[in-house]
Design an enzyme around this catalytic site. Structure first.
Site, PDB file in Angstrom:
ATOM      1  CD  GLN A  91      -1.523   2.302   2.064  1.00  0.00           C
ATOM      2  OE1 GLN A  91      -0.523   2.255   2.783  1.00  0.00           O
ATOM      3  NE2 GLN A  91      -2.251   3.393   1.945  1.00  0.00           N
ATOM      4  CB  SER A  92       1.259   4.173   0.581  1.00  0.00           C
ATOM      5  OG  SER A  92       1.681   5.506   0.500  1.00  0.00           O
TER       6      SER A  92
END
Length: 381
Positions: A90-91
């Site tokens: 994520q990210s």
């Protein structure tokens, strides 16, 4: 699954998570679904992305590759299947997953890829010159010199002193948030300088791909901006959301489709009382992870709503279905393969609904330019 009862046909798929945090550990996901969850660490900041000239670059990304190799060689002992490894992050972790698909396109090892809120198109990596400038600024502050091979001297320094010196290096200018100085550097081995062209030409591993972002990523980053006395107009935050998340995710998904890769794209809308940061924070950056990992109560120490519980179970089931069979597992849930021209964008928790609905991507992609400029969201990663 009890290891003593595992046969080659029964081995569980393996999900390799590139973002580790106590609130994102895989216990509940593994308990709920037939998957083995592996979380990894990598070197970060100057220790993983030093930019030191004439040295290997992006060793944090090399750490990730070593982790994948370890899983391939060892996961069967934990009940996993080395032929069914899915990596997700994520990210910056989502960008790392996408980077991986370009860096090891000929030998990916893994069977599936999931990028949450981040792709190779989401931000601009450092140029070698930029990274070298940052490196020598720190080495100068530590008395190791401003040129040449200073690595030996730097390695002799106390970690606390290194971190203190890093904090004195001014970040590059950015439109919204201060961006870290020590992050991926273009070396044309692990990180490349022209991802838009590489993406358009299909220069990635042709692996099933699940990618998505949240409806209001900026809901989280507004806190960071407030802490640094930055005030952005609503239109600027909209640009931030588009440039870092919606538009690059759409382009990467579309180019996978163009290359014949089984692809799914989602947009998450959950706005739950126990995870709300402030009134209006919406579906902010990272807030879907509590659904995938089932950790909303651990994070908030407040009870879930019934719809929140059902949404979490549904998303666990979806992520596990992809991991078990990346090419078609989501079709068993009724998810159509992504087509930029039809109603195939998966909406999750839309109006706090507990299953998926589908919409034409143009509903959210209409403001995207023909070529995305990630600069407005640079500090998000």
């Amino acid at each position: 699954m009890d290891e003593s009862h595992v046969t080659p046909q029964e081995e569980a798929c393996t999900v390799l998570d590139t973002r580790w945090h106590p609130f994102y550990q895989g216990q509940y996901l593994a308990d709920e679904e037939d998957v083995v969850v592996v979380t990894i660490n990598q070197r970060v900041n100057i220790f993983g992305y030093s930019g030191a000239p004439d040295e290997p670059q992006n060793v944090g990304l090399l750490d990730q590759r070593l982790a994948v190799e370890w899983v391939r060689d060892n996961i069967i002992s934990f009940g996993g299947d080395p032929k069914r490894i899915t990596i997700f992050g994520q990210s910056a972790g989502g960008a790392s997953v996408d980077y991986y698909s370009y860096a090891w396109s000929k030998d990916p090892i893994v069977a599936g890829l999931i990028s949450h809120s981040g792709t190779a198109l989401s931000f601009n990596p450092n140029t070698p010159n930029m990274s070298a400038t940052y490196w020598y600024k720190v080495s100068s502050l530590l008395g190791c010199g401003t040129s040449g091979n200073v690595l030996g001297c730097m390695r002799s320094k106390n970690t606390t002193d290194i971190l203190h010196a890093i904090a004195l290096v001014p970040p590059a200018p950015s439109q919204a948030l201060s961006q870290p100085v020590f992050h991926p550097t273009v070396d044309n081995k692990t990180v490349f300088g022209d991802y838009p062209a590489l993406s358009s030409s299909g220069s990635f591993a042709k692996l099933p791909y699940l990618a998505g972002n949240l409806d209001y990523e900026a809901g989280f980053y507004k806190l960071s901006a407030y802490a640094t006395n930055k005030t952005l107009a609503p239109a600027q935050w909209d640009s931030f959301n588009l440039a870092g998340f919606t538009c690059p995710t759409g382009v990467e998904a579309a180019n996978r489709v163009k290359s014949g890769v089984p692809t799914w794209r989602y947009r998450y809308f959950g706005d739950w009382p126990n995870l709300r940061l402030y009134p209006g924070s919406g579906a902010y950056h990272g807030s879907e992870l509590e659904m995938v990992f089932g950790t909303a109560v651990d994070v908030s120490d407040a009870p879930n709503t019934g719809a929140e519980i059902a949404t979490s179970r549904y998303m666990m089931k979806a992520w596990a279905a992809f991991a078990r069979s990346p090419a078609d597992g989501l079709e068993d849930l009724g998810w159509p393969r992504y087509d930029p021209q039809s109603q195939t964008l998966v909406r999750l928790a839309f109006n706090n609904e507990t299953s998926a609905s589908f919409v034409d991507p143009i509903v959210y992609d209409a403001p995207c330019p023909s070529v995305n400029n990630p600069a407005p969201a640079q500090g998000a990663f």
